[in-house]
Motif scaffolding. Structure first.
Motif, PDB file in Angstrom:
ATOM      1  N   ASN A   1      -8.557   1.612  -7.827  1.00  0.00           N
ATOM      2  CA  ASN A   1      -9.293   2.861  -7.732  1.00  0.00           C
ATOM      3  C   ASN A   1     -10.548   2.877  -8.594  1.00  0.00           C
ATOM      4  O   ASN A   1     -11.467   3.646  -8.331  1.00  0.00           O
ATOM      5  N   HIS A   2     -10.601   2.032  -9.617  1.00  0.00           N
ATOM      6  CA  HIS A   2     -11.735   2.057 -10.534  1.00  0.00           C
ATOM      7  C   HIS A   2     -12.629   0.818 -10.448  1.00  0.00           C
ATOM      8  O   HIS A   2     -13.715   0.804 -11.028  1.00  0.00           O
ATOM      9  N   ALA A   3     -12.172  -0.202  -9.762  1.00  0.00           N
ATOM     10  CA  ALA A   3     -12.990  -1.417  -9.653  1.00  0.00           C
ATOM     11  C   ALA A   3     -14.197  -1.174  -8.762  1.00  0.00           C
ATOM     12  O   ALA A   3     -14.137  -0.388  -7.823  1.00  0.00           O
ATOM     13  N   HIS A   4     -15.273  -1.870  -9.066  1.00  0.00           N
ATOM     14  CA  HIS A   4     -16.467  -1.793  -8.227  1.00  0.00           C
ATOM     15  C   HIS A   4     -16.590  -3.047  -7.367  1.00  0.00           C
ATOM     16  O   HIS A   4     -17.692  -3.461  -7.000  1.00  0.00           O
ATOM     17  N   LEU A   5     -15.454  -3.636  -7.053  1.00  0.00           N
ATOM     18  CA  LEU A   5     -15.436  -4.802  -6.191  1.00  0.00           C
ATOM     19  C   LEU A   5     -14.110  -4.838  -5.444  1.00  0.00           C
ATOM     20  O   LEU A   5     -13.212  -4.049  -5.701  1.00  0.00           O
ATOM     21  N   LEU A   6     -14.026  -5.751  -4.510  1.00  0.00           N
ATOM     22  CA  LEU A   6     -12.857  -5.879  -3.650  1.00  0.00           C
ATOM     23  C   LEU A   6     -11.595  -6.163  -4.473  1.00  0.00           C
ATOM     24  O   LEU A   6     -11.635  -6.930  -5.434  1.00  0.00           O
ATOM     25  N   THR A   7     -10.481  -5.528  -4.090  1.00  0.00           N
ATOM     26  CA  THR A   7      -9.208  -5.840  -4.739  1.00  0.00           C
ATOM     27  C   THR A   7      -8.160  -6.198  -3.694  1.00  0.00           C
ATOM     28  O   THR A   7      -8.213  -5.751  -2.548  1.00  0.00           O
ATOM     29  N   TRP A   8      -7.216  -7.022  -4.113  1.00  0.00           N
ATOM     30  CA  TRP A   8      -6.103  -7.483  -3.266  1.00  0.00           C
ATOM     31  C   TRP A   8      -4.840  -7.347  -4.076  1.00  0.00           C
ATOM     32  O   TRP A   8      -4.787  -7.776  -5.237  1.00  0.00           O
ATOM     33  N   THR A   9      -3.825  -6.737  -3.498  1.00  0.00           N
ATOM     34  CA  THR A   9      -2.540  -6.607  -4.194  1.00  0.00           C
ATOM     35  C   THR A   9      -1.420  -7.062  -3.268  1.00  0.00           C
ATOM     36  O   THR A   9      -1.510  -6.959  -2.047  1.00  0.00           O
ATOM     37  N   CYS A  10      -0.348  -7.570  -3.888  1.00  0.00           N
ATOM     38  CA  CYS A  10       0.808  -7.999  -3.116  1.00  0.00           C
ATOM     39  C   CYS A  10       2.035  -7.978  -4.012  1.00  0.00           C
ATOM     40  O   CYS A  10       1.960  -8.358  -5.182  1.00  0.00           O
ATOM     41  N   VAL A  11       3.160  -7.527  -3.467  1.00  0.00           N
ATOM     42  CA  VAL A  11       4.398  -7.577  -4.238  1.00  0.00           C
ATOM     43  C   VAL A  11       4.747  -9.034  -4.517  1.00  0.00           C
ATOM     44  O   VAL A  11       4.545  -9.903  -3.663  1.00  0.00           O
ATOM     45  N   GLN A  12       5.256  -9.287  -5.702  1.00  0.00           N
ATOM     46  CA  GLN A  12       5.594 -10.657  -6.064  1.00  0.00           C
ATOM     47  C   GLN A  12       6.828 -11.152  -5.314  1.00  0.00           C
ATOM     48  O   GLN A  12       6.912 -12.303  -4.917  1.00  0.00           O
ATOM     49  N   GLN A  13       7.774 -10.259  -5.084  1.00  0.00           N
ATOM     50  CA  GLN A  13       8.981 -10.623  -4.350  1.00  0.00           C
ATOM     51  C   GLN A  13       8.960  -9.956  -2.989  1.00  0.00           C
ATOM     52  O   GLN A  13       8.775  -8.743  -2.892  1.00  0.00           O
ATOM     53  N   SER A  14       9.151 -10.712  -1.913  1.00  0.00           N
ATOM     54  CA  SER A  14       9.115 -10.171  -0.562  1.00  0.00           C
ATOM     55  C   SER A  14      10.177  -9.104  -0.373  1.00  0.00           C
ATOM     56  O   SER A  14      11.346  -9.302  -0.715  1.00  0.00           O
ATOM     57  N   GLN A  15       9.763  -7.961   0.173  1.00  0.00           N
ATOM     58  CA  GLN A  15      10.692  -6.874   0.426  1.00  0.00           C
ATOM     59  C   GLN A  15      10.704  -6.508   1.903  1.00  0.00           C
ATOM     60  O   GLN A  15      11.237  -5.496   2.299  1.00  0.00           O
ATOM     61  N   ALA A  16      10.106  -7.374   2.724  1.00  0.00           N
ATOM     62  CA  ALA A  16       9.988  -7.056   4.145  1.00  0.00           C
ATOM     63  C   ALA A  16      11.353  -6.853   4.804  1.00  0.00           C
ATOM     64  O   ALA A  16      11.511  -6.052   5.725  1.00  0.00           O
ATOM     65  N   SER A  17      12.360  -7.574   4.308  1.00  0.00           N
ATOM     66  CA  SER A  17      13.670  -7.476   4.943  1.00  0.00           C
ATOM     67  C   SER A  17      14.421  -6.221   4.540  1.00  0.00           C
ATOM     68  O   SER A  17      15.431  -5.885   5.149  1.00  0.00           O
ATOM     69  N   SER A  18      13.913  -5.541   3.511  1.00  0.00           N
ATOM     70  CA  SER A  18      14.626  -4.352   3.039  1.00  0.00           C
ATOM     71  C   SER A  18      13.736  -3.134   3.020  1.00  0.00           C
ATOM     72  O   SER A  18      13.850  -2.266   2.162  1.00  0.00           O
ATOM     73  N   LEU A  19      12.757  -3.094   3.957  1.00  0.00           N
ATOM     74  CA  LEU A  19      11.804  -2.006   4.011  1.00  0.00           C
ATOM     75  C   LEU A  19      12.508  -0.671   4.203  1.00  0.00           C
ATOM     76  O   LEU A  19      13.293  -0.500   5.128  1.00  0.00           O
ATOM     77  N   ILE A  20      12.217   0.277   3.330  1.00  0.00           N
ATOM     78  CA  ILE A  20      12.772   1.602   3.414  1.00  0.00           C
ATOM     79  C   ILE A  20      11.658   2.561   3.843  1.00  0.00           C
ATOM     80  O   ILE A  20      10.640   2.644   3.180  1.00  0.00           O
ATOM     81  N   LYS A  21      11.868   3.251   4.919  1.00  0.00           N
ATOM     82  CA  LYS A  21      10.831   4.146   5.404  1.00  0.00           C
ATOM     83  C   LYS A  21      10.667   5.341   4.477  1.00  0.00           C
ATOM     84  O   LYS A  21      11.610   5.800   3.857  1.00  0.00           O
ATOM     85  N   ALA A  22       9.417   5.827   4.424  1.00  0.00           N
ATOM     86  CA  ALA A  22       9.147   6.997   3.591  1.00  0.00           C
ATOM     87  C   ALA A  22       9.840   8.206   4.190  1.00  0.00           C
ATOM     88  O   ALA A  22       9.940   8.368   5.392  1.00  0.00           O
ATOM     89  N   LYS A  23      10.323   9.051   3.287  1.00  0.00           N
ATOM     90  CA  LYS A  23      10.985  10.273   3.739  1.00  0.00           C
ATOM     91  C   LYS A  23       9.958  11.331   4.115  1.00  0.00           C
ATOM     92  O   LYS A  23       8.895  11.377   3.543  1.00  0.00           O
TER      93      LYS A  23
END
Length: 272
Positions: free
Chosen positions: A250-272
């Protein structure tokens, strides 16, 4: 074939994200899925809002110089559940979002929506707050958590580094102002060796605030982007915990990339 999801309300900042996603798709023979989420209140107040989004999409597509596979979907409801649903339904590999950065989140994605996506996404997320081009991304600041394990996020970063032919600048911000620098340097070397990183520099800076330390270092070396891996949380109760990654994005003045370190794709919980 990489599938790139772009939440988009066709505001100026959202279009920047969409343009960057198109470049990514062209470089990877990927598919761009453009998502416009419309709240029920918007539908009630302006029944033709979906037609406006369709027209905006069509106007954008005709301006693309090279043919790519790009589709548009409109969902009624809140943005975060729509994003998480599409990640699962379409096996999305990457999210690209346009933001206004330090001026604040914009328009449909105002408030905590973008931050929630950054925290909840099980796949990498680009936050684009200015016009960015792949050919210019050669120096990536990578703040390291020094965890020797859970290497999904680091693996994704290595793929991105290879695509960009970029150099990583491994960074550790010492907020204690008292840890032995030689110890930190060795921990960074061990981290790089464990994760099989190549083409990198090792850097240690001291600052009382981790976010400020990251941003100051990125500015000092004239970095092109900042990449961060996070522990992430699929638990909505953790959404309100302080997030360095979201704060940097939110504060950087350049491109940012983020990723969870441990894959959670198999346990995706939908937002309520």
């Amino acid at each position: 074939m990489q599938k790139i999801l772009v939440p988009c309300d066709f505001s100026v900042s959202a279009r920047r994200g969409l343009e960057f996603a198109v470049e990514l798709a062209q470089a990877t023979s990927g598919v761009v899925i453009v998502l416009s989420a419309i709240s029920q209140q918007q539908v009630d107040e302006n029944p033709i809002v979906s037609e406006r989004y369709k027209a905006e999409f069509e106007n954008f597509v005709v301006k693309i110089s090279q043919p790519i596979n790009i589709i548009h979907t409109i969902r009624i409801g809140r943005l975060l559940p729509a994003v998480l649903d599409l990640i699962t339904e379409e096996s999305v590999d990457l999210i690209v979002m346009g933001t206004r950065g330090s001026r604040g989140w914009e328009s449909t994605f105002i408030g905590s929506n973008v931050e929630k996506i950054l925290r909840r996404s099980p796949v990498p997320v680009f936050a684009v707050n200015q016009q960015s081009h792949l050919k210019n991304l050669r120096n990536i600041v990578f703040p390291c958590d020094l965890v020797l394990g859970n290497n999904y996020g680091t693996g994704q970063l290595k793929k991105l580094q290879a695509l960009l032919n970029a150099r990583l600048h491994l960074l550790r911000v010492d907020t204690t102002l008292g840890i032995n620098k030689l110890i930190l340097m060795q921990e960074l070397k061990d981290y790089a060796a464990f994760h099989g990183l190549t083409n990198f520099t090792i850097n240690i800076v001291k600052d009382t605030d981790e976010k400020d330390g990251i941003l100051h270092f990125a500015k000092e070396i004239n970095a092109d982007m900042i990449a961060m891996t996070t522990h992430g949380s699929m638990d909505a109760a953790h959404m309100y915990r302080f997030s360095v990654s979201a704060d940097v994005a939110n504060h950087a003045h350049l491109l940012t990339w983020t990723c969870v370190q441990q894959s959670q794709a198999s346990s995706l919980i939908k937002a309520k």
